[in-house]
Design a protein around this motif. Structure first.
Motif, short mmCIF file in Angstrom:
data_model
loop_
_atom_site.label_atom_id
_atom_site.label_comp_id
_atom_site.label_asym_id
_atom_site.label_seq_id
_atom_site.Cartn_x
_atom_site.Cartn_y
_atom_site.Cartn_z
N UNK A 1 0.83 -1.20 0.00
CA UNK A 1 0.00 0.00 0.00
C UNK A 1 0.87 1.26 0.00
N UNK A 2 0.55 2.17 -0.90
CA UNK A 2 1.15 3.50 -0.90
C UNK A 2 0.22 4.43 -0.13
N UNK A 3 0.56 4.72 1.11
CA UNK A 3 -0.33 5.49 1.98
C UNK A 3 -0.35 6.96 1.54
N UNK A 4 -1.56 7.44 1.25
CA UNK A 4 -1.74 8.83 0.89
C UNK A 4 -1.38 9.16 -0.54
N UNK A 5 -0.81 8.22 -1.27
CA UNK A 5 -0.33 8.51 -2.61
C UNK A 5 -1.04 7.73 -3.69
N UNK B 1 -1.29 5.12 -7.23
CA UNK B 1 -0.80 3.78 -7.58
C UNK B 1 0.61 3.88 -8.16
N UNK B 2 1.46 2.94 -7.74
CA UNK B 2 2.81 2.86 -8.28
C UNK B 2 2.89 1.58 -9.11
N UNK B 3 3.25 1.70 -10.37
CA UNK B 3 3.32 0.56 -11.26
C UNK B 3 4.73 -0.02 -11.27
N UNK B 4 4.90 -1.25 -11.79
CA UNK B 4 6.24 -1.84 -11.87
C UNK B 4 7.24 -0.99 -12.64
N UNK B 5 6.75 -0.16 -13.56
CA UNK B 5 7.64 0.71 -14.33
C UNK B 5 8.36 1.70 -13.43
N UNK C 1 12.19 -2.86 -8.29
CA UNK C 1 12.02 -4.31 -8.17
C UNK C 1 10.71 -4.74 -8.84
N UNK C 2 10.13 -3.85 -9.66
CA UNK C 2 8.97 -4.16 -10.50
C UNK C 2 7.75 -4.59 -9.68
N UNK C 3 7.48 -3.83 -8.60
CA UNK C 3 6.31 -4.11 -7.76
C UNK C 3 5.18 -3.13 -8.08
N UNK C 4 3.99 -3.48 -7.61
CA UNK C 4 2.83 -2.61 -7.71
C UNK C 4 2.40 -2.21 -6.31
N UNK C 5 2.24 -0.90 -6.08
CA UNK C 5 1.75 -0.36 -4.81
C UNK C 5 0.41 0.31 -5.10
N UNK C 6 -0.62 -0.05 -4.35
CA UNK C 6 -1.96 0.50 -4.61
C UNK C 6 -2.29 1.58 -3.59
N UNK D 1 13.88 -1.43 -1.16
CA UNK D 1 12.93 -1.65 -0.06
C UNK D 1 11.66 -0.85 -0.32
N UNK D 2 11.81 0.39 -0.74
CA UNK D 2 10.65 1.23 -1.05
C UNK D 2 11.05 2.33 -2.02
N UNK D 3 10.29 2.56 -3.09
CA UNK D 3 10.65 3.56 -4.09
C UNK D 3 10.33 4.98 -3.63
N UNK D 4 10.85 5.95 -4.37
CA UNK D 4 10.60 7.36 -4.05
C UNK D 4 9.11 7.67 -3.98
N UNK D 5 8.33 7.06 -4.87
CA UNK D 5 6.89 7.33 -4.91
C UNK D 5 6.23 7.06 -3.56
N UNK D 6 6.69 6.05 -2.85
CA UNK D 6 6.09 5.70 -1.56
C UNK D 6 6.54 6.66 -0.47
#
Length: 495
Positions: A220-224, A226-230, A234-239, A271-276
């Motif tokens: 989960x991307x709290x407050x933000x 959706x983050x796609x694998x692109x 590590x090519x994960x999806x955060x909703x 561990x966690x991308x900038x978007x998160x």
């Protein structure tokens, strides 16, 4: 309440983050097996190359039992559908993929499922088991005809030079399928071996986490957004967290367009991308009083398992160090008291994560909360959360889905036609026995009838042997699968 400038801030945040994504170096795993299943051609998704599994003559092909499978293509694929979801590999009997491992340790295994209907088969009717290196990851699994693909992600510890994925229909009249497979050596800092076990009023150290099989349930991307694998190394999806977050008037979203300051020994981009870390929800005191409430997120989980809860923090809200103190709760239990990010990172906008292990609750809900502590100050930020990950841990029999161990699942597959023939023979024998008994009672004192033996030139045993001749190769391959899984189970027991 939401800030009136939220939309503009979010636009600037996304614009900066998108620019940053193009400038970041990608993670390059040592083991990077990407398979486009059931296709005779390779495919590209998010600039990643998925190789066809159709070349069985290639000694490097991971598919070891091609005679048990059928490639299937979707004759009516959806527009703009990723190519890996337009084909599938169908399994009619136990079948395995074997991947070479050059980098022992934790590996990410992703299985892609997207059922479609062809002229020959409807994949939404599939029912099957999946085993990975001695762990049961899916049991009696079915995939509804959903509009979007389903990706099941696991973390598996590998000590040998191979990782084996076994697909097995639940019965002989069932089948299984998969659209694509990923086997990737995980970043070394992605899964730590130690966490904090939270139970009731106590917390204690939990060791041996890396040797557990883990299934990602929520990311989960709290407050933000959706983050796609692109946009993830590590090519994960955060909703987004909206469907999990309890509505609260005391909380607000925040975004930062500044640089996230990753440090050695702290959370990395893997561990966690900038978007998160560039977005969050916060509780802020805007008066002389501190809010007496928490922010809470609710997640549905299954009873009977332990769960790894990873919480991501990055102070992008405070004006200076030493102003943010808050408590962390899991299932209503205090997991972290007076958390002070400044004393951990020594700078603002520097990411930190904490791992907790908890038991499932009887109501099937796992709750995560953050809120002010007795050290919180007025006119400051009193709580923050940037991201949540929840992973299911294998149970005592090595399963992530049910109470059957890998050995029991493999032994449930009938050998040859014995599973059908012997019950029929038993029924016939029972009927004959009842008939003899009724006949004796009917004839009473009359002369008994001499019953002859069944013909011996084509006895049931011989007939069974003839019928099983065609399945001998299948049984040999089944035994190979059993032996292979036995090796993994033995290795797991030694570990």
């Amino acid at each position: 309440m939401e800030n009136p400038c939220t939309n503009l801030t979010l636009f600037l945040f996304l614009s900066f983050s998108l620019f940053s994504a193009f400038t970041l170096s990608s993670f390059s795993p040592t083991d990077n097996h990407l398979i486009n299943c059931g296709s005779s051609v390779d495919a590209s998704v998010y600039n990643r190359h998925f190789a066809s599994d159709d070349d069985f003559s290639n000694p490097n092909s991971p598919l070891l039992s091609a005679t048990r499978t059928t490639p299937l293509a979707n004759q009516n694929p959806a527009p703009n559908s990723p190519q890996i979801y337009n084909t599938a590999r169908i399994f009619w009997k136990p079948t395995k993929y074997e991947f070479e491992v050059n980098d022992p340790g934790t590996h990410m295994v992703r299985l892609h499922f997207h059922p479609f209907v062809s002229s020959d088969l409807d994949l939404s009717y599939a029912e099957f088991h999946v085993l990975v290196n001695g762990f049961v990851v899916l049991s009696n699994f079915t995939v509804a005809n959903t509009a979007t693909p389903l990706v099941k992600e696991y973390f598996i510890w590998v000590e040998s030079n191979k990782l084996v994925i076994t697909f097995m229909p639940t019965r002989r009249d069932e089948f299984g399928f998969v659209n694509a497979i990923e086997v990737i050596s995980a970043p070394k800092d992605l899964i730590a071996d130690t966490a904090i076990f939270v139970s009731g009023t106590r917390t204690e150290k939990f060791d041996g986490l890396t040797k557990q099989a883990l299934e990602t349930l929520y990311r989960i991307n709290v407050g933000g957004p959706k983050v796609t694998p692109f946009n993830d190394t590590v090519w994960r999806t955060w909703v987004p967290d909206d469907v999990f977050f309890e509505p609260s008037e005391i909380s607000r979203r925040i975004y930062s367009s500044g640089r996230i300051k990753y440090q050695n020994g702290g959370a990395s981009r893997e561990v966690g991308p900038d978007f998160v870390y560039s977005s969050a929800r916060v509780i802020a005191s805007t008066s002389a009083s501190i809010p007496d409430a928490n922010m809470t997120w609710n997640f549905a989980v299954m009873e009977g398992y332990q769960y790894l809860v990873r919480l991501h923090f990055c102070d992008i809200a405070s004006m200076s160090l030493g102003l943010l103190y808050f408590n962390v709760y899991i299932n209503g239990n205090l997991a972290y008291d007076n958390l002070d990010l400044s004393s951990i990172t020594y700078m603002l906008a520097s990411p930190f994560y904490a791992d907790f292990v908890v038991e499932s609750e009887k109501d099937g809900v796992l709750r995560v909360s953050v809120g002010p502590s007795n050290m919180s100050m007025t006119h400051t930020v009193d709580a923050i959360l940037n991201g949540v990950e929840i992973m299911k841990m294998n149970n005592s029999v090595g399963s992530l889905d049910g109470k059957m161990c890998a050995g029991m699942v493999l032994r449930s597959w009938p050998r040859g036609k014995i599973g059908i023939f012997f019950p029929l023979v038993a029924v016939v024998c029972l009927v004959l026995s009842v008939s003899v008994l009724m006949h004796k009672r009917t004839v009473g004192g009359r002369d008994t009838v001499a019953w002859s033996k069944l013909p011996t030139d084509d006895a049931p045993g011989d007939k069974l042997k003839h019928e099983d001749d065609d399945d001998n190769d299948d049984d040999d391959e089944d035994n190979e699968i059993d032996n292979d899984e036995h090796e993994h189970l033995s290795g797991k027991a030694k570990a």
